[in-house]
Every structure is written in C-alpha cells, then in structure tokens.
Design a protein around this motif. Structure first.
Motif, PDB file in Angstrom:
ATOM      1  N   LEU A   1       0.850  -1.095  -0.122  1.00  0.00           N
ATOM      2  CA  LEU A   1       0.151   0.070  -0.221  1.00  0.00           C
ATOM      3  C   LEU A   1       0.637   0.731  -0.025  1.00  0.00           C
ATOM      4  O   LEU A   1       1.779   2.076   0.983  1.00  0.00           O
ATOM      5  CB  LEU A   1      -1.140   0.472   1.755  1.00  0.00           C
TER       6      LEU A   1
ATOM      7  N   VAL B   1      -4.793  -5.292   1.748  1.00  0.00           N
ATOM      8  CA  VAL B   1      -4.051  -5.459   0.486  1.00  0.00           C
ATOM      9  C   VAL B   1      -2.860  -6.663   0.685  1.00  0.00           C
ATOM     10  O   VAL B   1      -3.077  -8.104  -0.259  1.00  0.00           O
ATOM     11  CB  VAL B   1      -2.902  -4.758   0.250  1.00  0.00           C
TER      12      VAL B   1
ATOM     13  N   ILE C   1      -9.360  -2.022  -4.830  1.00  0.00           N
ATOM     14  CA  ILE C   1      -8.177  -2.939  -4.254  1.00  0.00           C
ATOM     15  C   ILE C   1      -8.026  -4.303  -3.872  1.00  0.00           C
ATOM     16  O   ILE C   1      -7.848  -5.112  -4.239  1.00  0.00           O
ATOM     17  CB  ILE C   1      -7.955  -1.913  -2.539  1.00  0.00           C
TER      18      ILE C   1
ATOM     19  N   THR D   1      -8.508  -6.482  -7.922  1.00  0.00           N
ATOM     20  CA  THR D   1      -6.999  -6.122  -8.449  1.00  0.00           C
ATOM     21  C   THR D   1      -5.959  -7.080  -7.327  1.00  0.00           C
ATOM     22  O   THR D   1      -5.109  -8.123  -8.267  1.00  0.00           O
ATOM     23  CB  THR D   1      -6.211  -4.588  -7.933  1.00  0.00           C
TER      24      THR D   1
ATOM     25  N   ALA E   1      -3.628   4.331  -2.918  1.00  0.00           N
ATOM     26  CA  ALA E   1      -4.970   4.457  -2.003  1.00  0.00           C
ATOM     27  C   ALA E   1      -4.546   5.585  -1.561  1.00  0.00           C
ATOM     28  O   ALA E   1      -4.494   5.418   0.034  1.00  0.00           O
ATOM     29  CB  ALA E   1      -5.089   2.987  -1.511  1.00  0.00           C
TER      30      ALA E   1
ATOM     31  N   ALA F   1      -1.680  -1.543  -4.431  1.00  0.00           N
ATOM     32  CA  ALA F   1      -2.668  -0.553  -4.858  1.00  0.00           C
ATOM     33  C   ALA F   1      -2.149   0.833  -4.052  1.00  0.00           C
ATOM     34  O   ALA F   1      -0.917   0.849  -2.873  1.00  0.00           O
ATOM     35  CB  ALA F   1      -4.183  -0.335  -3.341  1.00  0.00           C
TER      36      ALA F   1
ATOM     37  N   ASP G   1      -9.692   3.292  -5.100  1.00  0.00           N
ATOM     38  CA  ASP G   1      -9.478   2.976  -3.919  1.00  0.00           C
ATOM     39  C   ASP G   1     -10.702   1.577  -2.788  1.00  0.00           C
ATOM     40  O   ASP G   1     -10.438   0.966  -2.666  1.00  0.00           O
ATOM     41  CB  ASP G   1     -10.257   3.819  -2.586  1.00  0.00           C
TER      42      ASP G   1
ATOM     43  N   LEU H   1      -1.084  -1.891  -9.508  1.00  0.00           N
ATOM     44  CA  LEU H   1      -1.279  -1.269  -8.565  1.00  0.00           C
ATOM     45  C   LEU H   1      -2.748  -0.548  -8.660  1.00  0.00           C
ATOM     46  O   LEU H   1      -3.041   0.107  -9.438  1.00  0.00           O
ATOM     47  CB  LEU H   1      -0.629  -0.146  -7.971  1.00  0.00           C
ATOM     48  N   ALA H   2      -3.800  -0.917  -7.505  1.00  0.00           N
ATOM     49  CA  ALA H   2      -4.807   0.197  -8.155  1.00  0.00           C
ATOM     50  C   ALA H   2      -5.526   0.923  -7.301  1.00  0.00           C
ATOM     51  O   ALA H   2      -4.670   1.754  -6.553  1.00  0.00           O
ATOM     52  CB  ALA H   2      -6.235  -0.522  -6.998  1.00  0.00           C
TER      53      ALA H   2
ATOM     54  N   CYS I   1      -5.758   4.085 -12.831  1.00  0.00           N
ATOM     55  CA  CYS I   1      -7.593   4.508 -12.350  1.00  0.00           C
ATOM     56  C   CYS I   1      -8.468   4.141 -14.052  1.00  0.00           C
ATOM     57  O   CYS I   1      -8.912   4.944 -14.321  1.00  0.00           O
ATOM     58  CB  CYS I   1      -7.513   5.766 -12.141  1.00  0.00           C
TER      59      CYS I   1
ATOM     60  N   LYS J   1      -0.008   3.101 -12.257  1.00  0.00           N
ATOM     61  CA  LYS J   1      -1.043   3.120 -11.265  1.00  0.00           C
ATOM     62  C   LYS J   1      -2.425   2.906 -11.950  1.00  0.00           C
ATOM     63  O   LYS J   1      -2.684   3.591 -12.926  1.00  0.00           O
ATOM     64  CB  LYS J   1      -0.450   4.477 -10.859  1.00  0.00           C
TER      65      LYS J   1
ATOM     66  N   THR K   1      -7.120  -4.594 -16.987  1.00  0.00           N
ATOM     67  CA  THR K   1      -6.664  -4.544 -15.557  1.00  0.00           C
ATOM     68  C   THR K   1      -6.713  -6.378 -15.083  1.00  0.00           C
ATOM     69  O   THR K   1      -5.042  -6.634 -15.535  1.00  0.00           O
ATOM     70  CB  THR K   1      -7.321  -4.312 -14.504  1.00  0.00           C
TER      71      THR K   1
END
Length: 295
Positions: A10, A219, A192, A195, A205, A203, A189, A185-186, A166, A164, A173
């Motif tokens: 994280l 995570v 998470i 993913t 986040a 993540a 948020d 990485l998610a 988004c 990252k 993904t």
C-alpha cells in the motif's frame, strides 16, 4: 537501467497541506511521520491527490524534500506531470538528484495524443530516468486513454515497471496482471480487493491516509489468499472509499484530516471545500470502519 523497487503493498498518494498562500511543510511533516509508523509500503507526493498542478515547481520540490525528511526511510515515488517534454525532463533532472525510488508519470493532459505519441512520450522519459517509471493511467483527469496494446508496449521498456490503474477497465486490468511484466497497483480505492485477488501488486490509495493499517491489511490479506479476512475488510472499507470520493478529490480528504487536527481545510482554486453533507457521510463511514478489529 534504474534500481529494483518492490512496488507491492500500500502506497499513500499524499495530500498537500496549505497554510495561507504557501505549503504547510510542518503539517506535511507531521502527517508523513505518522503514516510512516504504519505498515504501508511508501509515499507518492505530488500526484492528483496532492494538487500537483496547483503547485509551482519550487513548491513541488519543497513537498518532496519534506516527505523525504519525514518518511522514516520508506520509499518515495514522486509525481511528474505536465505536457511539454523538455520541461518534464528538466524537472526530472532536479527530482532524481534526491533519493527517490521512482517517478509516477501520467500521459499529457488536454492534448489527447495518438497512442503512438503516448508511447514515444513515455519512452523518452523512461530512457532519461535513472529510477523506475510508474505509468499513471487516469483518463478521467488527463483525457488520454491508454489502450491495452499501448500498456503492453510500454511494458517492454526495461525502466517502466509499474502501473497506477485508474483506467476503469476490469478486462484491461486482468490482462495486464496476467501478462506479468508490470506491477499493477489499484488506483481506484474501491477496487483494491478485486485487483489484489487477481494477482495485482497492491494499491496507491488515498483512503490510506485515514486507516493505513486497515488498507494495508486489505492488500496483504487478499494477496496472501486470506479471503475471509480480505472480504470483511473490503466490505467495511468500501463505503469509506466511496464517501471520500463523492466530491472532487482531495476536498473531502482535507476536510476530514482537518477535523482530525492534521492540517487546515485549505485547497487552491479551482478546488473548493467539501460540502457539510459529504464530510458528515465520510465521518460516519470512518467511524464504522474503525470498529473493525484486525486479527
């Protein structure tokens, strides 16, 4: 090219506290020191949560220096955003004189270039960077969509190591995680759990500002296959994540962090303060989530 960085876990994309017309480096230092005592992996200053586009280059460097001085040796990935390649390369040269673990780079906003132009842009930056590059796929902010083919092409570059995510495309993904070359990485948020269960690395986040231990455990438990624990955390933390992003980021975050005493509730235009209703909903969701007892 570039040192090895373990991007799993994280990461916290930091808000930037303001006091009057300037950056409140004292508040930022206290917040980073507090978060660094929790089981997070590291920090990402000067991303979208940090209002980086509202900061001067000098202010961005001041933020970075403050985070590096307060992070308790946890890795720091610095945000690098802009449109003009030569400006980005000049900023990069100043940033990498400091002990950063990587650079978070989004595609140029507003221009909406072709995919070939995006690939060339990222390759030029990755070629020049002595530290790993994390691609920031966030079309809602940049107006630039990164196709799966583009991301797979970027994954061929030895210095582009992570994403990252988004992008809001679950199939993209999944395909990137299955490909295995990028640490995914998610960035949303609320995604998470999904993913991490698919095999993602973790993540970046912003909700981790408030309950870093809970989100770090989400995570780690999902990645380790402790699904009952991960599900419980996911169901309790997702309402908080939704509440925090109900109004433009980082307005709700700053209001809640101000209520906790970490900073003033100050944003730079064109951002405006969160509504009373949004803060009340978020505070209630936070209180419910805090009642979750970690094993």
């Amino acid at each position: 090219m570039g040192q090895f960085v373990d991007f799993s876990g994280l990461w916290i994309p930091l808000v930037t506290p303001f006091q009057g017309e300037g950056v409140d480096v004292s508040a930022l230092s206290r917040l980073v020191d507090h978060l660094a005592r929790s089981p997070i992996t590291g920090f990402v200053p000067c991303g979208s949560t940090g209002e980086a586009e509202s900061l001067s280059h000098e202010e961005q460097l001041a933020v970075l220096d403050t985070v590096l001085a307060s992070c308790r040796d946890k890795p720091v990935v610095m945000g690098l955003a802009g449109v003009r390649l030569q400006d980005l390369l000049r900023q990069m040269n100043e940033i990498v004189r400091r002990p950063v673990a990587g650079l978070l780079i989004s595609p140029p906003q507003y221009l909406r270039p072709a995919q070939a132009g995006i690939v060339a842009h990222f390759r030029a930056l990755a070629d020049a960077s002595p530290v790993p590059v994390v691609v920031y796929d966030i079309p809602a902010r940049t107006g630039a969509m990164l196709s799966l083919e583009t991301l797979l092409t970027l994954a061929e570059h030895p210095n582009i190591r992570a994403l990252k995510d988004c992008g809001g495309d679950e199939e993209k993904t999944r395909a990137l995680i299955a490909d295995g070359r990028l640490a995914v990485l998610a960035g949303d948020d609320a995604r998470i759990f999904n993913t991490a269960c698919l095999g993602g690395a973790g993540a970046i986040a912003a909700a981790g500002h408030l309950l870093p231990g809970h989100f770090a455990r989400l995570v780690s438990s999902a990645r380790a296959g402790r699904l009952e624990e991960a599900r419980q955390l996911h169901h309790m933390l997702t309402p908080l994540a939704h509440a925090l992003f109900a109004e433009p980021n980082p307005s709700v975050f700053k209001a809640v962090l101000a209520r906790q005493g970490w900073m003033s509730d100050t944003l730079r235009l064109p951002h405006s303060p969160a509504s009373v209703e949004a803060v009340q909903r978020t505070w209630a969701a936070l209180e419910r989530a805090e009642r979750v007892r970690l094993p």
